[in-house]
Design an enzyme around this catalytic site. Structure first.
Site, short mmCIF file in Angstrom:
data_model
loop_
_atom_site.label_atom_id
_atom_site.label_comp_id
_atom_site.label_asym_id
_atom_site.label_seq_id
_atom_site.Cartn_x
_atom_site.Cartn_y
_atom_site.Cartn_z
N SER A 216 81.27 -28.46 -59.29
CA SER A 216 82.73 -28.41 -59.06
C SER A 216 83.27 -27.00 -59.30
O SER A 216 84.21 -26.57 -58.62
CB SER A 216 83.45 -29.40 -59.98
N ARG A 220 85.05 -25.49 -56.00
CA ARG A 220 86.49 -25.28 -56.02
C ARG A 220 86.85 -23.91 -55.43
O ARG A 220 87.74 -23.79 -54.59
CB ARG A 220 87.02 -25.38 -57.46
N ASN A 224 88.63 -23.41 -51.48
CA ASN A 224 89.93 -22.73 -51.30
C ASN A 224 89.80 -21.49 -50.43
O ASN A 224 90.64 -21.23 -49.57
CB ASN A 224 90.51 -22.36 -52.67
#
Length: 292
Positions: A216, A220, A224
């Protein structure tokens, strides 16, 4: 690419810009023999740029009234040091972790900032160089945002994981950490059978936690930045359609407005993503210092 004499379609344009410059073609979904050369080059370049600017700030530091550049570097260093003190309570560990966090923040910020360059600027330059070398320019692939490459972001998160494992052993000792792996989060029991069962469950939960945090952490940042890169490509397509259309004036205006607004907003995104990655690294390293 499109047929000879015609420009690429929107799908071809996006696929071309999402293809890496690699050492060879990827044959499997997970292929560790493939090296994304463009990600390596730009990540190293941005790392060297960050190190140079920090070195320059330290070299120009004075005891008197600081200039703008020195003040900016001091504010950044103080910000990271404050965050590190709030999470890492071991002063000896902070001597390594705080500079690491500062380096990570600056490095990721500069890698993210590559997304602010015009979408076709560096790929077009590379296309010209590639053609001058006698190759087909249609196969001149180049992606300039290293953090939009999953291998880069997962590489960073795995590095944080390795530091967490190191500090788990250093702070708690090998025996202490091994005991924690089989007793947290559900504890243990005096009954040997229940103790064995809880030990297996605790160990599996700990492994799942390490994997989940690492994946994660990298996903992440990648998600983005990949989304931001894709939005810039779609905005660039607006300009392309405006140039090809006789009535493309409104598209061109939309291209300028959307590009300007997204670029301004993206400055916040690239800074925030660098800060979040740094903070999560500090938090995970702080957890490595805490006993359960």
């Amino acid at each position: 690419m499109a047929a000879e004499g015609h420009g690429p379609t929107a799908g071809e344009y996006i696929r071309h810009h999402l293809t890496h410059l690699t050492n060879h073609k990827q044959d499997f979904i997970v292929d560790f023999s493939v090296i994304n050369i463009d990600s390596v080059i730009f990540s190293v370049a941005m790392g060297l740029l960050g190190v140079f600017l920090l070195w320059l700030g330290a070299r120009r530091a004075t005891a008197g009234v600081p200039g703008r550049f020195q003040a900016a570097v001091e504010i950044l260093v103080e910000l990271v040091e404050t965050q590190a003190k709030g999470v890492i309570h071991n002063a000896q560990s902070r001597k390594v972790i705080a500079p690491m966090a500062l380096t990570v923040f600056v490095w990721i910020f500069f890698m993210n900032a590559m997304d602010l360059l015009p979408v076709d600027l560096l790929p077009k330059i590379w296309e010209g160089i590639y053609a001058a070398m006698g190759h087909d320019p249609h196969h001149a692939y180049l992606r300039v945002v290293p953090t939009a490459d999953l291998s880069t972001t997962l590489g960073l998160s795995v590095s944080v994981l390795l530091m967490c494992l190191y500090y788990n052993v250093k702070i708690k000792g090998l025996g202490g950490w091994a005991h924690e792996l089989v007793t947290a989060p559900f504890g243990t029991s005096r009954n040997p059978l229940w103790a064995l069962l809880l030990g297996v469950v605790n160990f599996l939960m700990q492994m799942i936690e390490f994997v989940a945090k690492t994946v994660s952490h990298g996903m992440r940042l990648f998600g983005n930045m990949f989304a931001g890169e894709l939005v810039f490509m779609l905005i660039a397509l607006l300009g392309g359609y405006a140039a090809l259309s006789l009535t493309g004036g409104l598209l061109f205006v939309g291209h300028l407005i959307a590009g300007t607004v997204w670029a301004i907003f993206h400055i916040l995104v690239i800074t925030l993503q660098a800060f979040i990655f740094m903070m999560l690294a500090l938090i995970y390293l702080g957890q490595a210092h805490d006993a359960h």
